[in-house]
Design an enzyme around this catalytic site. Structure first.
Site, PDB file in Angstrom:
ATOM      1  N   ASN A  64       0.728  -1.131   0.039  1.00  0.00           N
ATOM      2  CA  ASN A  64      -0.175   0.100   0.087  1.00  0.00           C
ATOM      3  C   ASN A  64       1.142   1.377  -0.044  1.00  0.00           C
ATOM      4  O   ASN A  64       1.483   1.591   0.969  1.00  0.00           O
ATOM      5  CB  ASN A  64      -0.940  -0.029   1.175  1.00  0.00           C
ATOM      6  CG  ASN A  64      -1.724   1.272   1.368  1.00  0.00           C
ATOM      7  OD1 ASN A  64      -1.959   2.040   0.529  1.00  0.00           O
ATOM      8  ND2 ASN A  64      -2.366   1.357   2.494  1.00  0.00           N
ATOM      9  N   TRP A  65       0.972   1.768  -1.377  1.00  0.00           N
ATOM     10  CA  TRP A  65       1.820   3.120  -1.302  1.00  0.00           C
ATOM     11  C   TRP A  65       1.461   4.276  -0.877  1.00  0.00           C
ATOM     12  O   TRP A  65       2.013   5.182  -0.776  1.00  0.00           O
ATOM     13  CB  TRP A  65       2.321   2.935  -2.754  1.00  0.00           C
ATOM     14  CG  TRP A  65       3.076   2.024  -3.405  1.00  0.00           C
ATOM     15  CD1 TRP A  65       3.466   0.703  -2.778  1.00  0.00           C
ATOM     16  CD2 TRP A  65       3.406   1.869  -4.654  1.00  0.00           C
ATOM     17  NE1 TRP A  65       4.380  -0.129  -3.465  1.00  0.00           N
ATOM     18  CE2 TRP A  65       4.137   0.513  -4.891  1.00  0.00           C
ATOM     19  CE3 TRP A  65       3.394   2.489  -5.994  1.00  0.00           C
ATOM     20  CZ2 TRP A  65       4.713   0.099  -6.030  1.00  0.00           C
ATOM     21  CZ3 TRP A  65       3.947   2.038  -7.155  1.00  0.00           C
ATOM     22  CH2 TRP A  65       4.510   0.834  -7.007  1.00  0.00           C
ATOM     23  N   LYS A  66       0.292   4.243  -0.391  1.00  0.00           N
ATOM     24  CA  LYS A  66      -0.504   5.498   0.215  1.00  0.00           C
ATOM     25  C   LYS A  66      -0.332   6.608  -0.849  1.00  0.00           C
ATOM     26  O   LYS A  66      -0.025   6.501  -2.014  1.00  0.00           O
ATOM     27  CB  LYS A  66      -0.202   5.746   1.488  1.00  0.00           C
ATOM     28  CG  LYS A  66      -0.193   4.580   2.563  1.00  0.00           C
ATOM     29  CD  LYS A  66      -0.076   4.746   3.953  1.00  0.00           C
ATOM     30  CE  LYS A  66      -0.240   3.283   4.631  1.00  0.00           C
ATOM     31  NZ  LYS A  66      -0.189   3.492   6.066  1.00  0.00           N
ATOM     32  N   HIS A  93      -9.601   1.065   5.112  1.00  0.00           N
ATOM     33  CA  HIS A  93      -8.545   1.432   5.652  1.00  0.00           C
ATOM     34  C   HIS A  93      -8.579   2.433   6.780  1.00  0.00           C
ATOM     35  O   HIS A  93      -9.501   3.328   6.712  1.00  0.00           O
ATOM     36  CB  HIS A  93      -7.314   1.951   4.591  1.00  0.00           C
ATOM     37  CG  HIS A  93      -5.948   1.858   5.094  1.00  0.00           C
ATOM     38  ND1 HIS A  93      -5.611   2.887   5.992  1.00  0.00           N
ATOM     39  CD2 HIS A  93      -4.970   1.180   4.920  1.00  0.00           C
ATOM     40  CE1 HIS A  93      -4.390   2.709   6.345  1.00  0.00           C
ATOM     41  NE2 HIS A  93      -4.017   1.675   5.768  1.00  0.00           N
ATOM     42  N   GLU A 115      -6.980   4.886   7.771  1.00  0.00           N
ATOM     43  CA  GLU A 115      -6.761   6.076   7.480  1.00  0.00           C
ATOM     44  C   GLU A 115      -8.067   6.861   6.788  1.00  0.00           C
ATOM     45  O   GLU A 115      -8.395   7.993   7.083  1.00  0.00           O
ATOM     46  CB  GLU A 115      -5.479   6.292   6.666  1.00  0.00           C
ATOM     47  CG  GLU A 115      -4.373   6.302   7.472  1.00  0.00           C
ATOM     48  CD  GLU A 115      -3.360   5.590   6.653  1.00  0.00           C
ATOM     49  OE1 GLU A 115      -2.979   5.584   5.317  1.00  0.00           O
ATOM     50  OE2 GLU A 115      -2.286   5.169   7.328  1.00  0.00           O
ATOM     51  N   GLU A 167      -5.385  -4.511  10.917  1.00  0.00           N
ATOM     52  CA  GLU A 167      -4.182  -3.704  11.091  1.00  0.00           C
ATOM     53  C   GLU A 167      -4.919  -2.758  12.227  1.00  0.00           C
ATOM     54  O   GLU A 167      -5.521  -1.969  12.384  1.00  0.00           O
ATOM     55  CB  GLU A 167      -4.404  -2.544   9.724  1.00  0.00           C
ATOM     56  CG  GLU A 167      -4.282  -3.498   8.387  1.00  0.00           C
ATOM     57  CD  GLU A 167      -3.804  -2.500   7.379  1.00  0.00           C
ATOM     58  OE1 GLU A 167      -2.610  -2.706   7.025  1.00  0.00           O
ATOM     59  OE2 GLU A 167      -4.248  -1.635   7.206  1.00  0.00           O
ATOM     60  N   GLY A 187       2.141   2.790  10.644  1.00  0.00           N
ATOM     61  CA  GLY A 187       2.981   3.814  10.399  1.00  0.00           C
ATOM     62  C   GLY A 187       3.771   4.477  11.599  1.00  0.00           C
ATOM     63  O   GLY A 187       4.299   5.324  11.802  1.00  0.00           O
ATOM     64  N   SER A 209       3.327  -1.590  10.257  1.00  0.00           N
ATOM     65  CA  SER A 209       4.642  -1.444  10.529  1.00  0.00           C
ATOM     66  C   SER A 209       5.350  -2.915  10.302  1.00  0.00           C
ATOM     67  O   SER A 209       6.253  -3.204  11.070  1.00  0.00           O
ATOM     68  CB  SER A 209       4.934  -0.983  12.081  1.00  0.00           C
ATOM     69  OG  SER A 209       4.373   0.349  12.073  1.00  0.00           O
ATOM     70  N   GLY A 262       2.626  -0.978   4.442  1.00  0.00           N
ATOM     71  CA  GLY A 262       2.581   0.446   3.953  1.00  0.00           C
ATOM     72  C   GLY A 262       4.217   0.805   3.885  1.00  0.00           C
ATOM     73  O   GLY A 262       4.831   0.620   2.902  1.00  0.00           O
ATOM     74  N   GLY A 263       4.775   1.621   4.709  1.00  0.00           N
ATOM     75  CA  GLY A 263       5.966   2.149   4.632  1.00  0.00           C
ATOM     76  C   GLY A 263       7.228   0.990   3.943  1.00  0.00           C
ATOM     77  O   GLY A 263       7.708   1.824   3.086  1.00  0.00           O
TER      78      GLY A 263
HETATM   79  P1  PGA Z   1       2.536   0.850   7.652  1.00  0.00           P
HETATM   80  O1  PGA Z   1       1.070   0.712   6.986  1.00  0.00           O
HETATM   81  O2  PGA Z   1       3.071  -0.846   7.183  1.00  0.00           O
HETATM   82  O3  PGA Z   1       3.316   1.745   7.381  1.00  0.00           O
HETATM   83  O4  PGA Z   1       2.563   0.655   9.002  1.00  0.00           O
HETATM   84  C1  PGA Z   1       0.029  -0.383   6.781  1.00  0.00           C
HETATM   85  C2  PGA Z   1      -1.021  -0.043   6.027  1.00  0.00           C
HETATM   86  O5  PGA Z   1      -1.673   1.239   6.610  1.00  0.00           O
HETATM   87  O6  PGA Z   1      -1.513  -0.852   5.339  1.00  0.00           O
END
Ligand code: PGA
Length: 262
Positions: free
Chosen positions: A11-13, A98, A100, A170, A176, A216, A237-238
């Site tokens: 997930n590149w956001k 998600h 976010e 999640e 994050g 994370s 994500g990251g």
């Molecule tokens: P993260 O994000 O690995 O940066 O914590 C995961 C996600 O939101 O899918």
């Protein structure tokens, strides 16, 4: 034992630019041409870069995903993107609910349910995200929260359509933040989600359901997490913004699938 084919999503956001998306997708596509992954991989770039990433991935097993969709099919919805538009540009999978979107954009359970319905109706696979906030966990409400989220999101989903869903557990406090849930934190939640699925949709649906962990995730921790019986992959994500790190996570999943195959 993982009877299910594991899945890993990147997930590149709202990160990268066009050139960086092409480079990152190109590196993962090259790896996919050179080796056979034992898990399904999906990349979720920002909307404008979907066609560029699609052209990098073409001819490989890596799937194209979108980070969100609109619950409506078309019309006066400025700024929104429909499920049919995603299908049109080669998207096979879409993230729904998600944290976010839920917590920054205020998406409530009914909207998440409508988006899930729109995705499945269009023939997309959906990665449905659930997860508790830190205060929920500290108050001992983790299972109440995640089970209420899956219950609400799937209220109008039939057993036949449930097979289009991959779950992603999640925990909001892990996303994050660099705080990865331990296998001991995550496995009971995954097991509870599978037990809920068994009650609601039956044993076959529960066994087939893939439940990814997200929050994370990094390569140094992924092998211990994927060794858990109810963790079937990751939503990253990251760490998915680095081809090397992401591919190390993919390979840790693959080795686990191979080593635990019947
Ligand atoms: P993260 O994000 O690995 O940066 O914590 C995961 C996600 O939101 O899918």
């Amino acid at each position: 034992m993982h009877a299910r084919v594991a899945a890993v999503g990147g997930n590149w956001k709202m990160n990268l630019d066009l050139a960086a998306c092409r480079t990152l997708a190109g590196s993962i596509a090259s790896a996919a041409r050179a080796e056979t992954f034992g898990c399904e991989i999906t990349l979720f770039p920002p909307y404008p870069y979907l066609p560029a990433v699609e052209s990098q991935l073409r001819g490989t097993s890596v799937r194209l995903g979108a980070q969100d969709l609109c619950e409506r099919p078309n019309g006066a919805m400025t700024g929104e993107v429909s499920a049919a538009m995603l299908v049109d540009v080669g998207v096979t999978t879409v993230i729904v609910g998600h944290s976010e979107r839920r917590h920054i954009r205020g998406e409530h359970d009914a909207l998440v349910a409508a988006k899930l319905d729109a995705a499945l109706s269009a023939g997309l696979q959906a990665v449905l995200c659930v997860g508790e906030r830190l205060e929920d966990r500290e108050a001992g409400r983790t299972l109440d929260v995640v089970l209420a989220q899956i219950d609400a999101a799937t209220a109008s989903i039939t057993a036949g359509r449930f097979s289009g869903i991959t779950l992603a557990y999640e925990p909001v406090w892990a996303i994050g933040t660099g705080l990865t849930a331990s296998p001991e934190d995550a496995q009971p939640v995954h097991a509870a989600l599978r037990a809920w699925t068994r009650d609601r949709f039956g044993a076959l649906a529960a066994e087939a359901l893939r439940i990814e962990y997200g929050g994370s995730v990094k390569a140094s921790l992924s092998a211990d997490l994927i060794a858990q019986p109810d963790i079937d992959g990751f939503l990253v994500g990251g760490a998915s913004l680095s081809a090397d790190e992401f591919l190390r996570i993919v390979r840790s999943v693959e080795q686990s699938s191979l080593s635990t195959a019947p």
